[in-house]
Design a protein around this motif. Structure first.
Motif, PDB file in Angstrom:
ATOM      1  N   VAL A   1      -4.080  -3.243 -13.703  1.00 15.53           N
ATOM      2  CA  VAL A   1      -2.684  -3.567 -13.995  1.00 15.53           C
ATOM      3  C   VAL A   1      -2.596  -4.934 -14.671  1.00 15.53           C
ATOM      4  N   ARG A   2      -3.371  -5.881 -14.186  1.00 15.57           N
ATOM      5  CA  ARG A   2      -3.381  -7.218 -14.810  1.00 15.57           C
ATOM      6  C   ARG A   2      -3.796  -7.123 -16.269  1.00 15.57           C
ATOM      7  N   LYS A   3      -4.824  -6.326 -16.543  1.00 14.44           N
ATOM      8  CA  LYS A   3      -5.307  -6.192 -17.922  1.00 14.44           C
ATOM      9  C   LYS A   3      -4.293  -5.465 -18.795  1.00 14.44           C
ATOM     10  N   LEU A   4      -3.714  -4.384 -18.280  1.00 12.64           N
ATOM     11  CA  LEU A   4      -2.760  -3.596 -19.060  1.00 12.64           C
ATOM     12  C   LEU A   4      -1.501  -4.391 -19.408  1.00 12.64           C
ATOM     13  N   LEU A   5      -0.986  -5.103 -18.429  1.00  8.42           N
ATOM     14  CA  LEU A   5       0.267  -5.842 -18.632  1.00  8.42           C
ATOM     15  C   LEU A   5       0.056  -7.276 -19.109  1.00  8.42           C
ATOM     16  N   ASN A   6      -1.194  -7.720 -19.070  1.00 10.04           N
ATOM     17  CA  ASN A   6      -1.534  -9.097 -19.470  1.00 10.04           C
ATOM     18  C   ASN A   6      -0.739 -10.109 -18.631  1.00 10.04           C
ATOM     19  N   VAL A   7      -0.823  -9.943 -17.318  1.00 11.89           N
ATOM     20  CA  VAL A   7      -0.124 -10.826 -16.379  1.00 11.89           C
ATOM     21  C   VAL A   7      -1.078 -11.189 -15.252  1.00 11.89           C
ATOM     22  N   ASP A   8      -0.684 -12.187 -14.466  1.00 13.62           N
ATOM     23  CA  ASP A   8      -1.492 -12.542 -13.305  1.00 13.62           C
ATOM     24  C   ASP A   8      -0.868 -11.947 -12.040  1.00 13.62           C
ATOM     25  N   ASN A   9      -1.487 -12.159 -10.896  1.00 16.48           N
ATOM     26  CA  ASN A   9      -1.022 -11.563  -9.641  1.00 16.48           C
ATOM     27  C   ASN A   9       0.399 -11.995  -9.290  1.00 16.48           C
ATOM     28  N   LYS A  10       0.718 -13.250  -9.548  1.00 13.28           N
ATOM     29  CA  LYS A  10       2.045 -13.766  -9.221  1.00 13.28           C
ATOM     30  C   LYS A  10       3.112 -13.028 -10.034  1.00 13.28           C
ATOM     31  N   GLU A  11       2.827 -12.812 -11.304  1.00 12.43           N
ATOM     32  CA  GLU A  11       3.788 -12.097 -12.147  1.00 12.43           C
ATOM     33  C   GLU A  11       3.906 -10.628 -11.724  1.00 12.43           C
ATOM     34  N   ILE A  12       2.814 -10.035 -11.279  1.00 14.00           N
ATOM     35  CA  ILE A  12       2.870  -8.657 -10.777  1.00 14.00           C
ATOM     36  C   ILE A  12       3.790  -8.592  -9.569  1.00 14.00           C
ATOM     37  N   VAL A  13       3.668  -9.549  -8.669  1.00 14.96           N
ATOM     38  CA  VAL A  13       4.528  -9.577  -7.479  1.00 14.96           C
ATOM     39  C   VAL A  13       5.993  -9.699  -7.891  1.00 14.96           C
ATOM     40  N   GLU A  14       6.299 -10.573  -8.865  1.00 15.13           N
ATOM     41  CA  GLU A  14       7.679 -10.748  -9.336  1.00 15.13           C
ATOM     42  C   GLU A  14       8.209  -9.461  -9.962  1.00 15.13           C
ATOM     43  N   LEU A  15       7.381  -8.802 -10.768  1.00 10.14           N
ATOM     44  CA  LEU A  15       7.799  -7.537 -11.390  1.00 10.14           C
ATOM     45  C   LEU A  15       8.018  -6.461 -10.331  1.00 10.14           C
ATOM     46  N   CYS A  16       7.179  -6.439  -9.305  1.00 11.50           N
ATOM     47  CA  CYS A  16       7.362  -5.475  -8.209  1.00 11.50           C
ATOM     48  C   CYS A  16       8.688  -5.710  -7.499  1.00 11.50           C
ATOM     49  N   LYS A  17       9.065  -6.973  -7.313  1.00  8.91           N
ATOM     50  CA  LYS A  17      10.339  -7.277  -6.659  1.00  8.91           C
ATOM     51  C   LYS A  17      11.506  -6.797  -7.517  1.00  8.91           C
ATOM     52  N   LYS A  18      11.413  -7.002  -8.841  1.00  9.95           N
ATOM     53  CA  LYS A  18      12.498  -6.600  -9.742  1.00  9.95           C
ATOM     54  C   LYS A  18      12.659  -5.084  -9.770  1.00  9.95           C
ATOM     55  N   THR A  19      11.566  -4.373  -9.743  1.00 12.42           N
ATOM     56  CA  THR A  19      11.611  -2.917  -9.882  1.00 12.42           C
ATOM     57  C   THR A  19      11.568  -2.198  -8.538  1.00 12.42           C
ATOM     58  N   SER A  20      11.476  -2.920  -7.470  1.00  9.85           N
ATOM     59  CA  SER A  20      11.373  -2.346  -6.117  1.00  9.85           C
ATOM     60  C   SER A  20      10.158  -1.434  -5.990  1.00  9.85           C
ATOM     61  N   VAL A  21       9.082  -1.764  -6.705  1.00 10.35           N
ATOM     62  CA  VAL A  21       7.829  -1.021  -6.610  1.00 10.35           C
ATOM     63  C   VAL A  21       7.021  -1.639  -5.484  1.00 10.35           C
ATOM     64  N   THR A  22       6.492  -0.797  -4.608  1.00 10.67           N
ATOM     65  CA  THR A  22       5.658  -1.260  -3.514  1.00 10.67           C
ATOM     66  C   THR A  22       4.253  -0.725  -3.725  1.00 10.67           C
ATOM     67  N   PRO A  23       3.268  -1.598  -3.886  1.00 10.88           N
ATOM     68  CA  PRO A  23       1.907  -1.101  -4.063  1.00 10.88           C
ATOM     69  C   PRO A  23       1.448  -0.374  -2.797  1.00 10.88           C
ATOM     70  N   LYS A  24       0.570   0.588  -2.991  1.00 12.92           N
ATOM     71  CA  LYS A  24       0.071   1.387  -1.859  1.00 12.92           C
ATOM     72  C   LYS A  24      -1.348   0.963  -1.526  1.00 12.92           C
ATOM     73  N   LYS A  25      -1.785   1.325  -0.325  1.00 13.16           N
ATOM     74  CA  LYS A  25      -3.160   1.047   0.099  1.00 13.16           C
ATOM     75  C   LYS A  25      -3.833   2.366   0.416  1.00 13.16           C
ATOM     76  N   ASP A  26      -5.127   2.450   0.029  1.00 13.46           N
ATOM     77  CA  ASP A  26      -5.883   3.651   0.369  1.00 13.46           C
ATOM     78  C   ASP A  26      -6.506   3.489   1.764  1.00 13.46           C
ATOM     79  N   THR A  27      -7.337   4.411   2.164  1.00 16.50           N
ATOM     80  CA  THR A  27      -7.934   4.382   3.506  1.00 16.50           C
ATOM     81  C   THR A  27      -8.876   3.208   3.691  1.00 16.50           C
ATOM     82  N   LYS A  28      -9.415   2.669   2.587  1.00 13.38           N
ATOM     83  CA  LYS A  28     -10.323   1.509   2.668  1.00 13.38           C
ATOM     84  C   LYS A  28      -9.570   0.184   2.612  1.00 13.38           C
ATOM     85  N   GLY A  29      -8.265   0.240   2.461  1.00 17.83           N
ATOM     86  CA  GLY A  29      -7.473  -0.985   2.411  1.00 17.83           C
ATOM     87  C   GLY A  29      -7.299  -1.547   1.005  1.00 17.83           C
ATOM     88  N   GLN A  30      -7.761  -0.832  -0.019  1.00 16.53           N
ATOM     89  CA  GLN A  30      -7.595  -1.304  -1.389  1.00 16.53           C
ATOM     90  C   GLN A  30      -6.184  -0.995  -1.884  1.00 16.53           C
TER      91      GLN A  30
END
Length: 170
Positions: A14-43
């Motif tokens: 996602v960082r590579k595709l959007l050309n953003v850092d983790n902080k910007e991803i968090v801000e975009l998630c807040k704006k769009t109400s997107v919640t990242p998911k975790k798999d069984t390994k915690g990723q």
């Protein structure tokens, strides 16, 4: 992973595709109400649809920023003359501060010098007066020796005075 591997993107992708850092991803998630998911390994992972929403949100943020730049071009970037004037003002303040502190320091160091100079002048005057007095006493001593030498002994402690010679320096 819970989702289909072909439709799952990791935060690094996602960082590579959007050309953003983790902080910007968090801000975009807040704006769009997107919640990242975790798999069984915690990723953490994002679905392709969520990444599309984040991309759209980023595009709208960039568009908003461009509009602000167009409407306020003078406020975002100061003119070079303003920068130069600011630097000149700063340099003038620094010069005044340095001058003031140096003047204060020199005044403190030279505070007692007036008294020293006056004492030196007084001592020099006194020295000249003593030299003149020594010269006068030497002249008087020379004159008295000549007067003493003008007496010649006779008998029984009697002395006779010869005529004084006129080679006395006055």
């Amino acid at each position: 992973m819970n989702a289909n591997p072909s439709k799952v993107l990791l935060p690094n992708d996602v960082r590579k595709l959007l050309n953003v850092d983790n902080k910007e991803i968090v801000e975009l998630c807040k704006k769009t109400s997107v919640t990242p998911k975790k798999d069984t390994k915690g990723q953490i992972y994002f679905s392709v649809d969520e990444v599309k929403k984040l991309r759209n949100a980023k595009s709208s943020v960039i568009a908003e920023m461009k509009e602000k730049k167009v409407t306020l071009p003078m406020m975002t970037k100061p003119s070079s003359q303003t920068v130069v004037n600011g630097l000149l003002d700063t340099l003038n303040k620094m010069e005044n501060n340095i001058t003031t502190s140096m003047t204060k320091l020199i005044d403190e160091k030279l505070e007692g010098m007036d008294d020293v100079v006056l004492e030196l002048v007084r001592c020099k005057t006194e020295n000249e007066n003593l030299k003149n007095k020594v010269n006068e006493l030497n002249k008087e001593n020379f004159k008295l020796k000549n007067v003493l030498n003008s007496f010649k002994p006779l008998l029984c402690g009697f002395y006779i005075k010869k005529e004084e010679e006129n080679n006395i320096l006055l």
